[in-house]
Design an enzyme around this catalytic site. Structure first.
Site, PDB file in Angstrom:
ATOM      1  N   ASP A 133      -4.349  -1.579  39.756  1.00 20.73           N
ATOM      2  CA  ASP A 133      -4.790  -1.284  41.123  1.00 20.73           C
ATOM      3  C   ASP A 133      -6.227  -0.756  41.142  1.00 20.73           C
ATOM      4  OD1 ASP A 133      -4.588  -1.081  43.865  1.00 20.73           O
ATOM      5  OD2 ASP A 133      -2.815   0.212  43.836  1.00 20.73           O
ATOM      6  N   ASP A 135      -1.134  -4.895  50.974  1.00 22.16           N
ATOM      7  CA  ASP A 135      -0.244  -3.745  51.106  1.00 22.16           C
ATOM      8  C   ASP A 135       0.656  -3.872  52.327  1.00 22.16           C
ATOM      9  OD1 ASP A 135      -1.067  -2.458  48.844  1.00 22.16           O
ATOM     10  OD2 ASP A 135      -2.375  -1.031  49.848  1.00 22.16           O
TER      11      ASP A 135
END
Length: 728
Positions: free
Chosen positions: A478, A548
């Site tokens: 990430d 997301d």
């Protein structure tokens, strides 16, 4: 031969599968662009260049007022000598001058496709797959040599371009702009397609007619970003999904970029793409070089869909690498939306128990397993197991997960550091920063300075220790903030504007090292979801967390826009709980499953809280997806209903021999006494008959594509259907 040079006319002719690209050395030794489009047998150029005295354009040779660089269609324009349009390169000399005059010097044609030093790029596995042309342009006064590299894939409508810049002079030079490519079209009758967005709303599709002047997209954030993608296409006004001309440009780079189209006073369109020149420069000492990233150019005369399938095949087969390139992606469950930071070993194992019973193949432990990480305010950089949560350590947890028949994956955010961390306390100068300036934080974190080799080496060592400590099969990598106060403590003042690009080079070096050390691990890229969904990352990590935003209806547009360039095998898609955590929408589990099955299926919810009926439904989804996974992930994708035009959504995935297909359809909003809907499928073999497994009906491929298939009446919002088709 894919590449030929006619010494009498000085014409280069590049031939891909159905594509020709033609350029010529013209007056004064300049390299001009003549044609890019449908393949032609020869390059005698009936539409050869014409010249006219155009006022205020300026002439390199005062004896020839018809010849001006300001109207010449260039291959790689420079700044300062009669071309007033935006240049592809701008170079500053030690005396402050910024004039560059590039003339043809030499060329060579070689088999295969060479690697780019320090940068990701498409590749070949056999030199017979491609040919490469290297054209050297030279500024004699500066000792500057520019090598334009064109690689032509013989079996695809693909030409790649990059630029290699050498300082063979005696004095230092500063690159102020160094684009990867330039194409000058000889008209402006195009629409520009790009993929704008935002966090949790990535890759919308925008399509606007070109206008006189400059239009551009790009990023100044230090990453390719949620807000723009390093891709544009030019389409003719009449072009559709299935018909018409398309010219695609995709930059294999993960940092700040710029893609511009300038329409000049004679209605010619200039496309330039590469590293963003904003806040960029590069000191080029004598005998040093600079390599630009690669641009992958795709031409199609059969519409946007055909362009997409060309990108999909190339990126799936010759950009992604390693043992996972063609492997079916595992169905995973991620604990993030189920637990966030609040978990321990027991709660993780309870989720894993239910997931294993449903046939899910991989458990991914997300944020919060390291340092003293109970929220997003601490511990990034401290890549050591948080023993309060996992008192038995990581190896014991992984063993227990494996005993349930599941593989194990782990979340990292290696490019970031928390101010509240031992790493930051010990090395406060290891982050991107400018002395005496505030260090702006985002999500309570700073960006580690990957332009520094010592920082890169430390991160490699810390991650290696974790990855060697247990049998880890998957890593979610990430990156949750962009660069501010860009500067490096390791660079002198004159090189500070190199920081952002050196960071990307350092990142690529780290990824190369780790993916080489751990070839069995499936790495997935993530940046707050799809904030760095770009070809550069796919070179190291063959899939990306798409967004997301896990809401099924939001995902229709996100996944559709993503598919313009990126293959399904790279698109991570999860089923989450309702009300959805991002938008609060409530959608049927069936619909959430169908939308996630249209990518790499995963789950991100607390399965321990589901009703037995829901668990059985998930079990059925997992079973069905395993039967269609190969076709969905590695088949040809055909988009048949555009959610940007009508809200509804439809895709067809077809395997290589067209014996199997999968059709997904989502009708977003129901209406009282509404119409019936029939959808024309695509990509099938018109001579084959197909049985729809869900209904038992048999139809010809020609019937399904020409007459269309009835879809169920939308008697409620968010109605979806998935049909499996098999040759009868």
């Amino acid at each position: 031969m894919p590449i030929t040079f006619d010494s009498s006319s000085k014409v280069f002719h590049l031939q891909a599968k159905h594509t020709s690209y033609v350029m010529q050395i013209v007056k004064e030794g300049y390299l001009a662009h003549l044609y890019w489009g449908k393949r032609v047998r020869q390059s005698r150029v009936p539409n050869n260049l014409r010249y006219l005295d155009r006022g205020f354009s300026g002439n390199p040779n005062k004896e020839d007022r018809g010849f001006s660089l300001d109207t010449l269609p260039h291959e790689y324009p420079a700044y300062g000598n009669t071309d007033f349009r935006g240049p592809a390169i701008q170079v500053e000399q030690s005396n402050g001058s910024r004039i560059t005059d590039l003339r043809y010097d030499s060329h060579e044609i070689i088999s295969g496709k060479p690697k780019l030093p320090g940068l990701p790029a498409t590749y070949v596995e056999d030199d017979k797959e491609a040919e490469t042309l290297k054209v050297r342009l030279k500024d004699v006064e500066l000792g500057l040599v520019i090598t334009l590299t064109y690689s032509v894939y013989k079996g695809l409508d693909v030409i790649t371009r990059s630029t290699y810049i050498e300082n063979n002079g005696k004095d230092s030079l500063r690159l102020l702009k160094a684009a990867s490519m330039n194409v000058d079209f000889r008209d402006k009758h195009f629409e520009m397609v790009n993929l704008p967005g935002a966090h949790a709303r990535e890759r919308d599709i925008e399509q606007l007619p070109l206008r006189i002047g400059m239009q551009s997209v790009g990023s100044r954030r230090g990453s390719s970003s949620h807000h723009q993608n390093p891709f544009i296409a030019l389409t003719r006004p009449e072009t559709t999904e299935n018909t018409g001309e398309v010219y695609g440009f995709s930059l294999v780079y993960s940092g700040s970029f710029d893609a511009s189209v300038e329409v000049d006073q004679t209605e010619q369109a200039r496309v330039t793409m590469g590293i963003n020149s904003f806040d960029f420069s590069w000191l080029l000492e004598p005998n040093q070089f600079f390599q630009t990233p690669e641009v992958v150019m795709v031409y199609s005369s059969k519409g946007i869909g055909d362009m997409s399938r060309t990108y999909h095949k190339l990126y799936r087969d010759r950009l992604c690498r390693g043992e996972h390139r063609h492997k079916e992606r595992p169905i995973l469950i991620n604990n993030w939306e189920a637990t966030y930071f609040d978990f321990d070993e027991d709660s993780i194992l309870r989720i894993a128990d239910h997931a294993a019973e449903a046939g899910i193949e991989l458990f991914v432990l997300d944020d919060g397993w390291f340092g003293k990480r109970d929220n997003d305010k601490s511990s990034l950089g401290d890549w050591f197991v948080y023993e309060d949560k996992l008192p038995n350590g990581l190896p014991a947890l992984v063993k227990k997960i494996n005993q349930k028949g599941m593989k194990f994956g782990l979340w990292f955010e290696p490019e970031m550091v928390s101010v509240d961390s031992d790493l930051y306390r010990n090395h406060p100068d290891w982050c991107i920063h400018v002395p005496e300036r505030r260090r702006s934080e985002s999500r309570n974190q700073l960006v580690l300075d990957f332009s520094r080799s010592d920082v890169c080496e430390e991160i490699i060592n810390r991650l290696t220790a974790i990855l060697e400590s247990a049998p880890i099969d998957y890593v979610k990598w990430d990156m949750n903030r962009n660069m501010t106060e860009i500067g490096s403590a390791s660079l002198p003042p004159i090189r500070q504007k190199e920081t952002a690009h050196r960071y990307i080079l350092g990142l690529y070096a780290v990824l190369e090292e780790l993916t080489s050390r751990f070839p069995h691990i499936l790495f997935e890229s993530c940046s707050g979801g799809g904030g760095r969904f770009d070809p550069g990352m796919l070179y190291y990590m063959p899939q990306t967390w798409t967004s997301d935003n896990t809401d099924a209806i939001s995902r229709l547009r996100i996944q559709y826009g993503t598919s313009l360039v990126y293959p399904v095998s790279t698109i991570g898609a999860h089923v989450s709980e309702v009300p959805n955590h991002q938008v609060g929408r409530i959608t049927p589990l069936e619909t959430r499953g169908h939308v996630a099955m249209d990518g790499n299926l995963g789950y991100e919810l607390d399965v321990t809280k589901l009703a037995e009926e829901e668990l059985e439904q998930i079990k059925a989804q997992v079973s069905i997806y395993k039967s269609i996974r190969k076709t969905v992930q590695f088949g040809d994708l055909y988009r048949v209903v555009d959610p940007f035009l009508c809200q509804n959504y439809g895709t067809v995935h077809v395997n290589e021999d067209k014996s199997k297909a999968v059709f997904f359809y989502v009708h977003v909003l129901a209406e009282a006494n509404g119409p019936f809907h029939t959808i024309k499928l695509a990509g099938l073999d018109p001579e084959k008959d197909y049985r729809i497994l869900e209904t038992g009906e048999v139809y010809g491929g020609d019937e399904l594509m020409n007459m269309g298939l009835n879809v169920p009446y939308p008697d409620h919002d968010f109605k979806s259907v998935m049909y499996r088709l098999e040759e009868d």
